[in-house]
Scaffold this motif. Sequence first.
Motif, PDB file in Angstrom:
ATOM      1  N   ARG A   1      77.870   1.383  11.505  1.00 52.62           N
ATOM      2  CA  ARG A   1      77.271   1.893  10.071  1.00 52.62           C
ATOM      3  C   ARG A   1      76.342   2.707  10.300  1.00 52.62           C
ATOM      4  O   ARG A   1      75.061   2.520  10.547  1.00 52.62           O
ATOM      5  N   ALA A   2      76.182   4.064  10.297  1.00 50.93           N
ATOM      6  CA  ALA A   2      75.504   5.146  10.726  1.00 50.93           C
ATOM      7  C   ALA A   2      74.530   4.855   9.769  1.00 50.93           C
ATOM      8  O   ALA A   2      74.590   5.044   8.687  1.00 50.93           O
ATOM      9  N   GLY A   3      73.466   4.960  10.384  1.00 50.03           N
ATOM     10  CA  GLY A   3      71.957   5.039   9.733  1.00 50.03           C
ATOM     11  C   GLY A   3      71.836   3.726   8.870  1.00 50.03           C
ATOM     12  O   GLY A   3      70.802   3.863   8.191  1.00 50.03           O
ATOM     13  N   ARG A   4      72.288   2.570   9.350  1.00 54.45           N
ATOM     14  CA  ARG A   4      71.933   1.508   8.595  1.00 54.45           C
ATOM     15  C   ARG A   4      70.613   1.101   8.777  1.00 54.45           C
ATOM     16  O   ARG A   4      70.078   1.095   9.845  1.00 54.45           O
ATOM     17  N   GLY A   5      70.010   0.690   7.756  1.00 55.33           N
ATOM     18  CA  GLY A   5      68.417   0.051   8.041  1.00 55.33           C
ATOM     19  C   GLY A   5      68.310  -1.327   8.762  1.00 55.33           C
ATOM     20  O   GLY A   5      68.824  -2.074   8.323  1.00 55.33           O
TER      21      GLY A   5
ATOM     22  N   GLY B   1      63.904  -1.153   9.780  1.00 59.23           N
ATOM     23  CA  GLY B   1      64.454   0.113  10.395  1.00 59.23           C
ATOM     24  C   GLY B   1      64.115   1.233   9.436  1.00 59.23           C
ATOM     25  O   GLY B   1      63.760   1.196   8.333  1.00 59.23           O
ATOM     26  N   ARG B   2      64.717   2.379  10.028  1.00 58.14           N
ATOM     27  CA  ARG B   2      64.397   3.593   9.430  1.00 58.14           C
ATOM     28  C   ARG B   2      65.691   4.245   9.050  1.00 58.14           C
ATOM     29  O   ARG B   2      65.631   5.397   8.799  1.00 58.14           O
ATOM     30  N   GLY B   3      66.758   3.527   8.541  1.00 59.54           N
ATOM     31  CA  GLY B   3      68.024   3.939   8.394  1.00 59.54           C
ATOM     32  C   GLY B   3      68.123   5.010   7.482  1.00 59.54           C
ATOM     33  O   GLY B   3      68.065   5.098   6.441  1.00 59.54           O
ATOM     34  N   THR B   4      68.020   6.266   8.141  1.00 55.98           N
ATOM     35  CA  THR B   4      67.986   7.311   7.527  1.00 55.98           C
ATOM     36  C   THR B   4      69.351   8.245   7.753  1.00 55.98           C
ATOM     37  O   THR B   4      69.552   9.626   7.263  1.00 55.98           O
ATOM     38  N   GLY B   5      70.370   7.656   8.269  1.00 57.94           N
ATOM     39  CA  GLY B   5      71.776   8.195   8.258  1.00 57.94           C
ATOM     40  C   GLY B   5      71.779   8.927   9.825  1.00 57.94           C
ATOM     41  O   GLY B   5      70.852   8.833  10.529  1.00 57.94           O
TER      42      GLY B   5
ATOM     43  N   VAL C   1      82.661  -0.865   4.522  1.00 55.03           N
ATOM     44  CA  VAL C   1      83.377   0.366   3.829  1.00 55.03           C
ATOM     45  C   VAL C   1      82.339   1.012   2.994  1.00 55.03           C
ATOM     46  O   VAL C   1      82.252   2.384   2.863  1.00 55.03           O
ATOM     47  N   ASP C   2      81.598   0.296   1.870  1.00 55.36           N
ATOM     48  CA  ASP C   2      80.583   0.996   1.106  1.00 55.36           C
ATOM     49  C   ASP C   2      79.526   1.595   1.800  1.00 55.36           C
ATOM     50  O   ASP C   2      79.053   2.502   1.228  1.00 55.36           O
ATOM     51  N   GLU C   3      78.886   0.804   2.763  1.00 55.82           N
ATOM     52  CA  GLU C   3      77.690   1.540   3.470  1.00 55.82           C
ATOM     53  C   GLU C   3      78.244   2.859   4.066  1.00 55.82           C
ATOM     54  O   GLU C   3      77.499   3.662   3.950  1.00 55.82           O
ATOM     55  N   VAL C   4      79.491   2.813   4.879  1.00 52.63           N
ATOM     56  CA  VAL C   4      79.707   4.053   5.629  1.00 52.63           C
ATOM     57  C   VAL C   4      79.890   5.143   4.517  1.00 52.63           C
ATOM     58  O   VAL C   4      79.599   6.099   4.651  1.00 52.63           O
ATOM     59  N   ALA C   5      80.559   4.565   3.521  1.00 48.49           N
ATOM     60  CA  ALA C   5      81.028   5.678   2.456  1.00 48.49           C
ATOM     61  C   ALA C   5      79.705   6.231   1.782  1.00 48.49           C
ATOM     62  O   ALA C   5      79.556   7.755   1.414  1.00 48.49           O
ATOM     63  N   GLU C   6      78.618   5.478   1.712  1.00 49.49           N
ATOM     64  CA  GLU C   6      77.488   6.134   1.272  1.00 49.49           C
ATOM     65  C   GLU C   6      76.821   7.229   2.252  1.00 49.49           C
ATOM     66  O   GLU C   6      76.225   8.185   1.519  1.00 49.49           O
ATOM     67  N   VAL C   7      76.834   6.878   3.374  1.00 50.47           N
ATOM     68  CA  VAL C   7      76.538   7.823   4.374  1.00 50.47           C
ATOM     69  C   VAL C   7      77.262   9.188   4.374  1.00 50.47           C
ATOM     70  O   VAL C   7      76.726  10.123   4.220  1.00 50.47           O
ATOM     71  N   LEU C   8      78.621   9.046   4.394  1.00 51.12           N
ATOM     72  CA  LEU C   8      79.420   9.906   4.590  1.00 51.12           C
ATOM     73  C   LEU C   8      79.566  11.093   3.144  1.00 51.12           C
ATOM     74  O   LEU C   8      79.538  12.197   3.346  1.00 51.12           O
ATOM     75  N   ARG C   9      79.360  10.127   2.105  1.00 52.08           N
ATOM     76  CA  ARG C   9      79.010  10.863   0.733  1.00 52.08           C
ATOM     77  C   ARG C   9      77.960  11.816   0.863  1.00 52.08           C
ATOM     78  O   ARG C   9      78.081  12.968   0.279  1.00 52.08           O
ATOM     79  N   THR C  10      76.995  11.383   1.271  1.00 46.79           N
ATOM     80  CA  THR C  10      75.896  12.085   1.630  1.00 46.79           C
ATOM     81  C   THR C  10      75.786  13.596   2.144  1.00 46.79           C
ATOM     82  O   THR C  10      75.609  14.639   1.946  1.00 46.79           O
ATOM     83  N   GLN C  11      76.771  13.284   3.430  1.00 47.62           N
ATOM     84  CA  GLN C  11      76.950  14.319   4.348  1.00 47.62           C
ATOM     85  C   GLN C  11      78.067  15.472   3.480  1.00 47.62           C
ATOM     86  O   GLN C  11      77.620  16.540   3.919  1.00 47.62           O
ATOM     87  N   VAL C  12      79.025  14.906   2.840  1.00 44.55           N
ATOM     88  CA  VAL C  12      79.764  15.761   2.168  1.00 44.55           C
ATOM     89  C   VAL C  12      79.013  16.503   1.182  1.00 44.55           C
ATOM     90  O   VAL C  12      79.299  18.058   0.904  1.00 44.55           O
ATOM     91  N   GLU C  13      77.989  16.038   0.426  1.00 48.30           N
ATOM     92  CA  GLU C  13      77.345  16.696  -0.857  1.00 48.30           C
ATOM     93  C   GLU C  13      76.499  17.777   0.102  1.00 48.30           C
ATOM     94  O   GLU C  13      76.230  18.930  -0.525  1.00 48.30           O
ATOM     95  N   LYS C  14      75.842  17.537   1.141  1.00 53.56           N
ATOM     96  CA  LYS C  14      75.011  18.341   1.848  1.00 53.56           C
ATOM     97  C   LYS C  14      75.772  19.698   2.579  1.00 53.56           C
ATOM     98  O   LYS C  14      75.108  20.575   2.936  1.00 53.56           O
ATOM     99  N   ALA C  15      76.944  19.456   2.895  1.00 49.69           N
ATOM    100  CA  ALA C  15      77.658  20.605   3.498  1.00 49.69           C
ATOM    101  C   ALA C  15      77.744  21.725   2.799  1.00 49.69           C
ATOM    102  O   ALA C  15      77.706  21.710   1.432  1.00 49.69           O
ATOM    103  N   SER C  16      77.931  22.970   3.560  1.00 45.07           N
ATOM    104  CA  SER C  16      78.419  24.173   2.818  1.00 45.07           C
ATOM    105  C   SER C  16      79.305  23.962   1.558  1.00 45.07           C
ATOM    106  O   SER C  16      80.540  23.243   2.020  1.00 45.07           O
TER     107      SER C  16
END
Length: 487
Positions: A147-151, A155-159, A257-272
């Motif tokens: 779970r990438a960036g889990r706190g 922890g500092r879970g920032t993704g 799934v929900d925790e990984v989705a939260e991280v990936l959704r943030t990456q999609v929103e930040k992408a060009s």
Amino acid sequence: MTDHTTGQPPAADSDENRRQVLYWRLLARLFDPEEQAGLESASLAVVEDIGLPPALLDPQTSVDAVVQRHPELAAEFDGLMVPQPDEDGRDRAAEVRRAALASKVLLNVFATGSGTVTAGQLARWQSDAGWLERALGCAPGDLRGGRAGRGGPGGRGTGPGAAGGSGGAGGGVSPTGTGAGHPTPDLSTLLPGIGPELGALEADLVKRMHLREVLADPRLAAQLTPSMSLIEQLLRDKNNLSGVALANAKALIRRFVDEVAEVLRTQVEKASVGALDRSVPPKRTFRNLDLDRTIWKNLTNWDPEQERLYVDRLYYRHTARKTTPQRLVVVVDQSGSMVDSMVNCTILASIFAGLPKVDVHLIAYDTQALDLTPWVSDPFETLLRTNLGGGTDGTVAMALAQPKIAEPRNTVVVWISDFYEWRSEPLFESMAAIHRSGAKFIPVGSVTSSGRGSVNPWFRERFKDLGTPVLSGHIRKLVHELKTFLT
């Protein structure tokens, strides 16, 4: 060598000896769990002398427990093992303190013993592994590719990439030297090797746990922290579970799934994203107000006597993007070696399925292929329908994928695999045909959270010659490629 004014050994030599005692004890414990009386007593004297708690030497005490009793130590674990600049000479006393703390976290993580593992022991190891990742400058969970960036604990879970950088393992720590004359290894070259080792240790602990019995007991199941290793085991064993055990397994998978989705959704929103569509009037909301432009355009209305600016017109930013209907076909190798990619890409496909004007199709395969498109919006249901393991035959997946490419210019095919195929030639020819048709073909070797994986060299060279090199590394790379094409 002694100090002639005091008749005592120089402080630097004394600190160096202390540091060596702590590391010799660490090595002895790692290779032989039995206590070595001399090293144990010497290490205890060192720890007490520098003002650290003796609990640091107890392998049965978790780092969490130490920090709970001594909260001032929490900050010392962060970046503990990241090389520090040393412009004014070595601080040997500080090195002794770091050796004591580093020995604690290394021993707790790498001395896993043998025999059956309880749910509590697995949870404690996962927590200690999180502290090791923090000590290496990463967010808890980054190096294990879970779970990438889990706190983690405090922890500092920032993704993914919390420590900075754009690739590498778990966020690309940027190491610094330790001054002239004292070079240190480049930590960024070591982390990619540590991640798989941690994952292997965790997987071994999960295998040594009587997982079905744990899942059947809600109290024990509640102690489990979902991780990639645990999810893999649950997906492999799901057909052998029923009742309470199956319900607890599904709950753990959904949490993950929900925790990984939260991280990936943030990456999609930040992408060009696509170019601004200025033919669409901007939405007149406060969030879109272009304050700088509004002031600039109304400067002629400045009243110097009253020192006020009268605004005749408000200006807003354009936010609409030019988009065209696109089709995304994701083909994922679901053999045992690709479970990390299977989980990540299933979740990623569901996120893109939620974007406007993107038609997403998902195919999973080993020696047989399965069209998971009807469930692509729900990664949890999708994963429950997978069947991990078996061999690899990409030609069966190609038979399902090719009919989906109706308009090549508006289609992108993402093929995630290690490409160790038993019918390599015909599969590659089919992939090359997709590329020549005008569709965008993206071969992906690994889309893990830690950016590790291996790819068949035969395929890697041919994809390179074709002009479609294998995309390998951190999942952010795939997010960027897809977002650029689809929007």
